[in-house]
Enzyme design. Structure first.
Site, PDB file in Angstrom:
ATOM      1  N   CYS A 224       0.815  -1.215   0.000  1.00  0.00           N
ATOM      2  CA  CYS A 224       0.000   0.000   0.000  1.00  0.00           C
ATOM      3  C   CYS A 224       0.852   1.270   0.000  1.00  0.00           C
ATOM      4  O   CYS A 224       0.400   2.330   0.422  1.00  0.00           O
ATOM      5  CB  CYS A 224      -0.949   0.001   1.191  1.00  0.00           C
ATOM      6  SG  CYS A 224      -2.216  -1.278   1.091  1.00  0.00           S
TER       7      CYS A 224
ATOM      8  N   THR B 281       6.769   1.667   1.847  1.00  0.00           N
ATOM      9  CA  THR B 281       8.189   1.926   1.608  1.00  0.00           C
ATOM     10  C   THR B 281       8.372   3.154   0.737  1.00  0.00           C
ATOM     11  O   THR B 281       9.244   3.991   0.989  1.00  0.00           O
ATOM     12  CB  THR B 281       8.852   0.696   0.964  1.00  0.00           C
ATOM     13  OG1 THR B 281       8.785  -0.401   1.878  1.00  0.00           O
ATOM     14  CG2 THR B 281      10.312   0.966   0.642  1.00  0.00           C
TER      15      THR B 281
ATOM     16  N   ASP C 116       9.350   0.083   8.048  1.00  0.00           N
ATOM     17  CA  ASP C 116       8.483  -1.019   8.451  1.00  0.00           C
ATOM     18  C   ASP C 116       7.970  -0.940   9.880  1.00  0.00           C
ATOM     19  O   ASP C 116       6.777  -1.062  10.113  1.00  0.00           O
ATOM     20  CB  ASP C 116       9.223  -2.345   8.254  1.00  0.00           C
ATOM     21  CG  ASP C 116       8.285  -3.542   8.289  1.00  0.00           C
ATOM     22  OD1 ASP C 116       7.107  -3.394   7.897  1.00  0.00           O
ATOM     23  OD2 ASP C 116       8.721  -4.629   8.691  1.00  0.00           O
TER      24      ASP C 116
ATOM     25  N   ASN D  50       6.484 -11.122  -4.091  1.00  0.00           N
ATOM     26  CA  ASN D  50       7.050 -10.825  -2.776  1.00  0.00           C
ATOM     27  C   ASN D  50       8.570 -10.923  -2.786  1.00  0.00           C
ATOM     28  O   ASN D  50       9.185 -11.112  -1.747  1.00  0.00           O
ATOM     29  CB  ASN D  50       6.459 -11.771  -1.728  1.00  0.00           C
ATOM     30  CG  ASN D  50       6.675 -11.264  -0.308  1.00  0.00           C
ATOM     31  OD1 ASN D  50       6.674 -10.060  -0.064  1.00  0.00           O
ATOM     32  ND2 ASN D  50       6.889 -12.169   0.630  1.00  0.00           N
TER      33      ASN D  50
ATOM     34  N   ARG E 226      12.375  -9.800  -2.688  1.00  0.00           N
ATOM     35  CA  ARG E 226      12.883  -8.812  -1.729  1.00  0.00           C
ATOM     36  C   ARG E 226      14.335  -8.427  -1.985  1.00  0.00           C
ATOM     37  O   ARG E 226      15.093  -9.147  -2.633  1.00  0.00           O
ATOM     38  CB  ARG E 226      12.803  -9.395  -0.309  1.00  0.00           C
ATOM     39  CG  ARG E 226      11.396  -9.783   0.152  1.00  0.00           C
ATOM     40  CD  ARG E 226      10.670  -8.634   0.776  1.00  0.00           C
ATOM     41  NE  ARG E 226       9.357  -9.000   1.277  1.00  0.00           N
ATOM     42  CZ  ARG E 226       8.709  -8.300   2.193  1.00  0.00           C
ATOM     43  NH1 ARG E 226       9.251  -7.217   2.709  1.00  0.00           N
ATOM     44  NH2 ARG E 226       7.498  -8.684   2.596  1.00  0.00           N
TER      45      ARG E 226
END
Length: 651
Positions: A293, A296, A309, A407, A409
């Site tokens: 959303c 970051t 975070d 996802n 990273r």
């Protein structure tokens, strides 16, 4: 009320080590002279007994104590490479780690709180009785590290000495997990005894990946013992499930703040960033948003980025709200990270001199990482999270296989990023927070930015976040209520957590100057849902600078706002100036699309939230009072202006 040290300590029962003498006997048997010498510098007997129990339970072939020295950290890097958990890439300091296809996000259906009989839990939490958790550990964890090396690290969740920082022990048979810990957390081996005494507690984390095969993943569990502040993680390697200093210990911190630091501290799923305002002043923000959303991106927009975070917050003696980032690094989703929206991060990912662990991205034939949404030309082929990949590859489900997992990273030091406020980030005094924001994923209801009229309404903004499920959660689907974007990490009753929010933000300990403004953000309004003939989002990434810039001005009284039942909305002319500052046209027609009040949508949202919270026990009455007042005011305006109200009618 959460009662610490209640019920049997599973780690102690299974390990069987009860005294410091028994612990030392275990160390003599399993540690070589060099590692015994290192561990001898730790004097906290409770910590030593915990470590000995982990050794006795897991049965490793050897034990490595990580002091955080350059030599120890290099040993961990090389061990991870030797084991094949990571592989070097073309750029110096870059490595790739692939998780199993079944283990590339939080295993939400295999994650449980260990609870005692009769404990009240959040209705959004999954729990396991202590007896059942004991049975699992007894079945799967004895000798789970046979033939492997156990690594033990000592870390601080926050700058050493900070009011809300808590030390933790990370125990794992995975070199990747310990390598990640060194990038994400402050090694406090030298200060562990002092920090454990100052904080009055420490967290313990035990992770064992087992044989790391697809067949093992159904047996994977992430178990969090609330009473003994100990986590167990098995048969998985994805860092969100294994590096339990992160979300596992965040859950313990939420518990501790809620039940033992009521009205004094909060433990939040929030970024921390600073904006430079007129005259060079620094205004610090803390903001919550569910994964996917824009959290970051929002954090990185700041001129003085601290974290993307988590945030530990407390009321300082001077009456200000202070925040620290428990982490010193970033474990960030890379999908859609590109030059346009994330220039500072891209400098680290594509430039030289930054150590980066990549996970689940595509690696091309030149050992260069690629990911979806990077704004670059994609390679024709490579290796990704499902093995060999080529353009147009179709998966077993008949759908195209993306270049990188949603996802995927990157893990790196936050201080590597050009706009990182390293001095503030490492200051135990914390950053003074003047703006709190809450974001969700909302296509049709709330405007891009609004400010609560009072602290109770601010708390309710956080309680009312909604979001679609994202790729960070395996097994989650549909649209979720995401209170404070922290709901997956609230162990106790939601009512208790909500009480803690109302208590802190209304505390008399906060000075008038130190009390933050509380705001909502929404980047996901669409043309289709706001009566426009256009398509897609009404905004873009660069707009975030405007919304934060307006909040910075409003927090200092430099701009006025329009009062509405949902809060204070910006005036067009103020936003126009800010858009001019980022060299973007901002027509009045777009402002109207974004800020017109769609009364029926908002009332429907209030009704949904009211109904959902009515099913909870002991929810604070302030929540329902706010919802009722806002609904009454909205319906009165509807009678006067109709269901769609251009905001200038309320001036």
């Amino acid at each position: 009320m959460l009662e610490l040290r209640k019920g049997a300590d599973i780690l102690s029962v299974v390990g069987g080590v009860a005294t410091i003498d028994a612990a030392k006997a275990v160390f003599t048997e399993k540690l070589d002279a060099a590692n015994q010498s290192k561990l001898a510098k730790i004097s906290n007997e409770e910590a030593l007994i915990k470590i000995a129990n982990a050794i006795a339970m897991c049965g490793p072939e050897s034990v490595f104590i990580n002091t955080g020295s350059a030599e120890d950290v290099q040993w961990i890097r090389e061990y991870s490479l030797k084991k094949g958990e990571e592989r070097k890439l073309a750029k110096e300091g870059h490595t790739i780690h692939f998780d199993l296809p079944q283990d590339q996000a939080r295993l939400v259906n295999q994650t449980f709180y260990i609870i005692n009989e009769g404990e009240k839990m959040s209705s959004l939490a999954k729990s396991l009785l202590r007896s059942d958790a004991m049975a699992y550990v007894l079945k799967f964890m004895p000798s789970i590290m046979a033939g492997k090396t156990m690594m033990v690290g000592f870390y601080s969740r926050g700058p050493i000495g900070a009011e809300a920082a808590i030390p933790a022990i990370e125990i794992s048979s995975s070199g990747y997990v310990l390598h990640s810990a060194e990038l994400l957390y402050r090694n406090c081996f030298a200060d562990f005894d002092k920090e454990a005494k100052r904080a009055g507690l420490f967290f313990t984390n035990v992770h064992a990946e087992g044989n790391n095969t697809p067949e093992d993943v159904p047996n994977a569990r992430i178990l969090m013992d609330r009473s003994w502040q100990t986590t167990f993680s098995t048969f998985c390697t994805y860092a969100g499930n294994t590096l339990l200093l992160k979300k596992g210990n965040h859950r313990f911190s939420v518990d501790y703040a809620t039940y033992y630091k009521l009205g004094e501290q909060l433990s939040e799923h929030m970024f921390i960033t600073g904006m430079t305002g007129p005259g060079g002043r620094k205004t610090f923000f803390a903001g919550a948003a569910p994964s996917g959303c824009g959290k970051t991106t929002t954090a990185m927009v700041g001129t003085d980025f601290i974290g993307d975070d988590l945030a530990q917050m407390w009321i300082a003696k001077d009456g200000t709200l202070r925040a620290i980032n428990p982490e010193k690094g970033i474990f960030g989703i890379v999908e859609d990270v590109n030059r346009e929206g994330d220039p500072y991060l891209m400098d680290c990912l594509r430039g030289d001199g930054t150590e980066v662990i990549w996970s689940n991205v595509l690696i091309d034939e030149n050992d260069v990482p690629h990911w979806v949404g990077n704004g670059e030309v994609a390679p024709e082929k490579g290796v990704n999270f499902q093995g060999e990949w080529y353009k147009g590859k179709i998966g077993p489900d008949g759908k195209p296989v993306p270049m990188s997992h949603k996802n995927s990273r990157c893990t790196l030091l936050a201080s590597a990023i050009a706009n990182h406020a390293t001095a503030v980030s490492e200051d135990p005094a914390g950053a003074p927070v003047q703006v709190i924001t809450y974001s969700g994923r909302d296509a049709d209801t709330m405007p891009p930015v609004w400010v609560a009229r009072n602290m109770n309404e601010g708390v309710v903004i956080g309680a009312s976040i909604v979001s679609k499920a994202t790729a960070t959660e395996v097994g989650a689907t549909g649209v979720n209520r995401q209170p404070w974007a922290n709901a997956p990490f609230i162990p106790g009753a939601l009512a208790d957590y909500m009480h803690a929010q109302f208590d802190l933000f209304n505390s008399h300990k906060l000075s008038d100057a130190g009390r933050p403004i509380m705001a909502g953000l929404n980047y996901f309004l669409t043309h289709e849902n706001r009566g426009s003939s256009g398509k897609g989002l009404l905004g873009e990434k660069k707009d975030v600078r405007v919304w934060l810039g307006w909040l910075e001005l409003y927090a200092h009284g430099d701009v006025k706002a329009i009062e509405t039942p949902i809060g204070m909305l910006p005036k067009y002319e103020d936003l126009k100036k800010l858009f001019d500052g980022i060299k973007k046209d901002y027509p009045k027609e777009l402002y109207d699309l974004q800020f017109t009040l769609y009364v029926d949508n908002i009332v429907h949202r209030i009704d949904l939230q009211t109904e959902a919270y009515s099913r909870e026990s002991n929810i604070p009455v302030q929540l329902f009072n706010v919802y009722r007042k806002q609904k009454e005011e909205l319906l009165k305006l509807k009678e006067q202006f109709g269901p769609k109200i251009p905001v200038e009618k309320l001036i």
